[in-house]
Each structure stands twice: as C-alpha cells, then as structure tokens.
Scaffold this motif. Structure first.
Motif, PDB file in Angstrom:
ATOM      1  N   ARG A   1       9.823   3.764  18.898  1.00 26.52           N
ATOM      2  CA  ARG A   1      10.082   5.155  19.230  1.00 26.52           C
ATOM      3  C   ARG A   1       8.805   5.975  19.270  1.00 26.52           C
ATOM      4  O   ARG A   1       8.067   6.023  18.305  1.00 26.52           O
ATOM      5  N   GLY A   2       8.593   6.592  20.411  1.00 28.74           N
ATOM      6  CA  GLY A   2       7.537   7.591  20.515  1.00 28.74           C
ATOM      7  C   GLY A   2       6.123   7.073  20.610  1.00 28.74           C
ATOM      8  O   GLY A   2       5.219   7.828  20.931  1.00 28.74           O
ATOM      9  N   LEU A   3       5.905   5.793  20.327  1.00 28.90           N
ATOM     10  CA  LEU A   3       4.539   5.271  20.331  1.00 28.90           C
ATOM     11  C   LEU A   3       4.033   5.208  21.766  1.00 28.90           C
ATOM     12  O   LEU A   3       4.564   4.483  22.592  1.00 28.90           O
ATOM     13  N   ASP A   4       3.022   5.991  22.067  1.00 28.53           N
ATOM     14  CA  ASP A   4       2.494   6.088  23.429  1.00 28.53           C
ATOM     15  C   ASP A   4       1.124   5.435  23.491  1.00 28.53           C
ATOM     16  O   ASP A   4       0.119   6.033  23.144  1.00 28.53           O
ATOM     17  N   ILE A   5       1.109   4.180  23.908  1.00 24.33           N
ATOM     18  CA  ILE A   5      -0.139   3.434  24.041  1.00 24.33           C
ATOM     19  C   ILE A   5      -0.267   2.994  25.491  1.00 24.33           C
ATOM     20  O   ILE A   5       0.621   2.328  26.036  1.00 24.33           O
ATOM     21  N   GLN A   6      -1.359   3.400  26.105  1.00 25.65           N
ATOM     22  CA  GLN A   6      -1.565   3.096  27.515  1.00 25.65           C
ATOM     23  C   GLN A   6      -1.850   1.612  27.711  1.00 25.65           C
ATOM     24  O   GLN A   6      -2.445   0.956  26.870  1.00 25.65           O
ATOM     25  N   GLY A   7      -1.412   1.111  28.854  1.00 28.61           N
ATOM     26  CA  GLY A   7      -1.801  -0.235  29.273  1.00 28.61           C
ATOM     27  C   GLY A   7      -0.958  -1.363  28.725  1.00 28.61           C
ATOM     28  O   GLY A   7      -1.330  -2.532  28.875  1.00 28.61           O
ATOM     29  N   ILE A   8       0.198  -1.070  28.085  1.00 27.27           N
ATOM     30  CA  ILE A   8       1.065  -2.151  27.618  1.00 27.27           C
ATOM     31  C   ILE A   8       1.755  -2.754  28.842  1.00 27.27           C
ATOM     32  O   ILE A   8       2.549  -2.094  29.509  1.00 27.27           O
ATOM     33  N   THR A   9       1.425  -3.995  29.137  1.00 27.44           N
ATOM     34  CA  THR A   9       1.965  -4.646  30.337  1.00 27.44           C
ATOM     35  C   THR A   9       3.264  -5.388  30.058  1.00 27.44           C
ATOM     36  O   THR A   9       4.093  -5.559  30.956  1.00 27.44           O
ATOM     37  N   HIS A  10       3.435  -5.845  28.815  1.00 24.94           N
ATOM     38  CA  HIS A  10       4.610  -6.648  28.474  1.00 24.94           C
ATOM     39  C   HIS A  10       5.239  -6.194  27.158  1.00 24.94           C
ATOM     40  O   HIS A  10       4.526  -5.913  26.193  1.00 24.94           O
TER      41      HIS A  10
ATOM     42  N   LYS B   1      -1.764  -6.749  27.566  1.00 22.52           N
ATOM     43  CA  LYS B   1      -1.448  -6.091  26.296  1.00 22.52           C
ATOM     44  C   LYS B   1       0.055  -6.196  26.085  1.00 22.52           C
ATOM     45  O   LYS B   1       0.840  -5.737  26.921  1.00 22.52           O
ATOM     46  N   ALA B   2       0.473  -6.806  24.984  1.00 18.91           N
ATOM     47  CA  ALA B   2       1.902  -7.041  24.744  1.00 18.91           C
ATOM     48  C   ALA B   2       2.326  -6.554  23.371  1.00 18.91           C
ATOM     49  O   ALA B   2       1.624  -6.765  22.369  1.00 18.91           O
ATOM     50  N   LEU B   3       3.486  -5.909  23.339  1.00 20.73           N
ATOM     51  CA  LEU B   3       4.106  -5.455  22.099  1.00 20.73           C
ATOM     52  C   LEU B   3       5.291  -6.379  21.837  1.00 20.73           C
ATOM     53  O   LEU B   3       6.165  -6.544  22.697  1.00 20.73           O
ATOM     54  N   ILE B   4       5.294  -7.011  20.669  1.00 21.27           N
ATOM     55  CA  ILE B   4       6.298  -8.031  20.344  1.00 21.27           C
ATOM     56  C   ILE B   4       7.224  -7.481  19.264  1.00 21.27           C
ATOM     57  O   ILE B   4       6.779  -7.139  18.166  1.00 21.27           O
ATOM     58  N   PHE B   5       8.519  -7.389  19.570  1.00 20.42           N
ATOM     59  CA  PHE B   5       9.488  -6.794  18.650  1.00 20.42           C
ATOM     60  C   PHE B   5      10.379  -7.829  17.984  1.00 20.42           C
ATOM     61  O   PHE B   5      10.796  -8.812  18.614  1.00 20.42           O
ATOM     62  N   THR B   6      10.697  -7.585  16.712  1.00 20.27           N
ATOM     63  CA  THR B   6      11.751  -8.304  16.021  1.00 20.27           C
ATOM     64  C   THR B   6      12.512  -7.308  15.164  1.00 20.27           C
ATOM     65  O   THR B   6      11.918  -6.384  14.592  1.00 20.27           O
ATOM     66  N   SER B   7      13.829  -7.463  15.085  1.00 19.68           N
ATOM     67  CA  SER B   7      14.641  -6.535  14.284  1.00 19.68           C
ATOM     68  C   SER B   7      14.434  -6.750  12.790  1.00 19.68           C
ATOM     69  O   SER B   7      14.651  -5.848  11.994  1.00 19.68           O
TER      70      SER B   7
END
Length: 386
Positions: free
Chosen positions: A307-316, A247-253
């Motif tokens: 900010r504040g987002l609490d999602i279990q299991g984010i590995t990357h 599970k990956a969260l991908i950020f861009t500004s």
C-alpha cells in the motif's frame, strides 16, 4: 469542477502558486494528473473530500500541494496539518514528498520507535505531522501535540485506517480534532462500507471517485506459473534467473516466510532484501533505500509494502500466494505500471491459488497468461522447441 478540468495541463490553472510549480518542475512533474485536476481545487476551497483513484495516479500530491500552499500562507505559525498512514513505509514516503516541496518543518511519528526522540522533534513545532493513529494519539494524550490549531486531517489509505484492526484508534484521534478542521480521505480502493465509515466520522463530504482507467488490465500483463507449495521458492529462483527483471517486488502473505524466501535466494547468490513488520525500522529504511536506488533489484516483503509504496522502475510484481483480501491483490499489483508505464504481475501458485486467480481474472476483467519455465526461459505451456 466541470468536465473542462479534464483538459487542464498546468498546475497554475488549478490555483497552485508559482513557487510550488517550480519545485514540481525541478523533479520532472509539469502536468497535473486527472485526480489532481479534480481534487486540488476542492481542497483549496476547504471542502471535506473523499477521493478514490487507482495506484500511481498522484494521490499524495493531490492533497499535499493545496494543503502546503494554505499552510505557507498562514500567519499563525502554530497552525498545522496531520496526515495519518497505516504503515511506516507510507508515512515515511509522505514525509519525503512533503520535504521536496516545502521548507515547513515536518515530523514522522510512528509506533515502534523511541517516543522520547519524537517528543524532542515536537519541540521544533512542526507544521506537518505524519504518522500512525496510535502514536499520534499517545502524544496527544501526553499533551505533546496541541490539536486546537489543526487545520486539516488526512487519512491516506483510508480503507485501512477505518478497518476493524485500527478503526477505534482512528475514531479516537478524530474526536480530538476541531470540528471546523478540514477532513480528507483517499485510497485506491474505497468500497461502500469504507465510505459509510468515513461519512460517520465527518459530514458535508465532497466525493471524487474517478472512472477506472483499468490500469490493472490495460497497463499490467498478468502471468500465472503453477508450482506446488514445496517447489515455489525454487520456481521463483528459476524465474528470476530466466526473466532477469530490472526491479521486482516479491510478495508473500506470511510474514514468517519473508526471511525464508530471502535467505534461500541469497544462498543461490541472488541479491535481495527482506522487509516485514518485525524488521527493525533502520533495516526497513535501508532495504527500501537500496531497492529504490537500484543497488538491490529484488525486495521480498509481506503486504506491508503493498500500500502506497511509490518506487519508480518496478518492472515485475511476483506474488508467492494470493491474499485473502482482494483489495490487497489490487494494491500489490499496483506497485508496478506507475506514472503511465507498464509492468508484469506474476502469481506463482498451486492448484487452489490458480482457481482463486481465475476468479480474480473474471472479477477484474483481466487476461491471465499461463507460463512455464523451459530451458532457462519463460514460455507459454504449449511452447515447442523448433
């Protein structure tokens, strides 16, 4: 509280009632975190509290448990609390958390959604009001929210709520709250300027600033992958195929890049969702729900979700650039390695961003490992095929 609080392993010893403890136990929480040990008694004592603790340490329950307990014990059904949050995602998450532990009615009041529907919600006299300053202030001015019986005001992600962009709205809202109401402010990052601003809003403050556990350096492994700007999305695609994150969260500004990245990944048959400020509220909720439930493994987002987002299991965590505000780097990275787990933070950057990353490495005491992609694998740059 004295240092003996460090050894407290039971919520009952903090003054939390059995009914609430049983609800916590039902979804796997049996022991209070350190910030909960320090904060819950102070909130139960009606102290004004500013507390800072790293991401993933249970800040929401630290204020919500004692406030809910006090509200449930109130004889006056008109009494309520207001919780301010800077984003829809965080506010929605707080509401969901509240609903897990109490039958008290709650209302989510956020700008960008029809105000008429929210006015209808208020007719049910919710005891827990959660939202952003501008919409709640608007409803106060319309006399739809009576503030004389507000018993507590919480500023969650307080550093954002007193930042230049929305400080004036926050200040106006606070001016509508009774002086004898309890004030609570928290964040993972509270600097001296934020603290000064908060102390201007309310006095007699009890500060609870925990020593850093160095989650950023001890629980999160940091990787750097070099890519020129034009090659970043193809590098991201190759990385996802090579690393295959759970599970990956991908950020861009850049908010305008969120859809672009998502569409290019989807074109390559990589299932992902997009989330940014201009995304419709229903679509935003659907994207987070799919990501949270594991139906979609990759979520591309702006700093909206840092900010504040609490999602279990984010590995990357994958950062397609580095934010101008260093605190955002901390908040982005902190979406992984939550609740005692470990995680990987990856920056895909050009030469300028690699220099910036090196400065952050030094400032935060990190060890950044350079990585490259070789024959469908993520390897160290000096890797040689045997």
């Amino acid at each position: 509280m004295d240092e003996k609080a460090d050894t407290i392993k039971d919520f009952s010893l903090l003054g939390i009632k059995t009914e609430l403890i049983l609800k916590l136990n039902s979804f796997g929480i049996s022991e209070p975190s350190l910030i909960q040990q320090k904060t819950i008694p102070a909130v139960l004592e009606n102290s004004n509290v500013i507390f800072e603790s790293e991401t993933g340490t249970g800040k929401t329950f630290a204020y919500l448990l004692p406030l809910v307990q006090k509200l449930e014990a109130e004889n006056n059904a008109e009494n309520k609390i207001i919780i301010l949050a800077p984003t829809y995602e965080l506010a929605s998450q707080i509401k969901s958390t509240a609903q897990r532990i109490t039958e008290l009615k709650s209302a989510l009041l956020i700008g960008g959604t029809p105000i008429k529907r929210q006015i209808e919600l208020l007719k049910d006299k919710p005891r827990i009001i959660i939202g952003n300053p501008s919409r709640i202030l608007e409803l106060i001015h319309l006399k739809k929210i009576k503030t004389s019986n507000v018993k507590a005001l919480v500023l969650d992600e307080a550093d954002r709520l007193v930042s230049v962009e929305i400080a004036e709205e926050t200040k106006k809202l606070i001016s509508n709250i009774p002086c004898d109401a309890q004030f609570i402010a928290c964040s993972a990052t509270i600097n001296q300027n934020t603290k000064k601003n908060l102390e201007n809003f309310f006095s007699n403050v009890k500060e609870i600033i925990l020593p850093k556990e160095d989650i950023l350096s001890k629980k999160i492994t940091h990787w750097a992958i070099f890519a020129e700007a034009r090659d970043k999305i193809s590098t991201l695609k190759s990385f996802l195929l090579a690393e295959n994150p759970e599970k990956a969260l991908i950020f861009t500004s850049r908010a305008d890049q969120v859809e672009n990245i998502a569409q290019k990944l989807q074109y390559k048959k990589i299932d992902c969702m997009a989330l940014h400020a201009k995304t419709d509220k229903k679509e935003r909720k659907a994207a987070i729900d799919r990501f949270r439930n594991g139906k979609c493994r990759f979520l591309v987002t702006s700093d909206l979700a840092s900010r504040g987002l609490d999602i279990q299991g984010i590995t990357h965590i994958i950062q397609m650039d580095l934010p101008s505000n260093e605190d955002f780097f901390v908040h982005r990275s902190g979406r992984t390695a939550r609740a005692g787990k470990s995680g990987i933070n990856v920056v895909i950057g050009d030469e300028y961003e690699m220099r910036k990353y090196a400065a952050l490495e030094k400032k935060f005491g990190l060890t950044v490992y350079p990585k490259t992609l070789y024959k469908g694998k993520v390897v160290a740059p000096d890797f040689e095929e045997s």
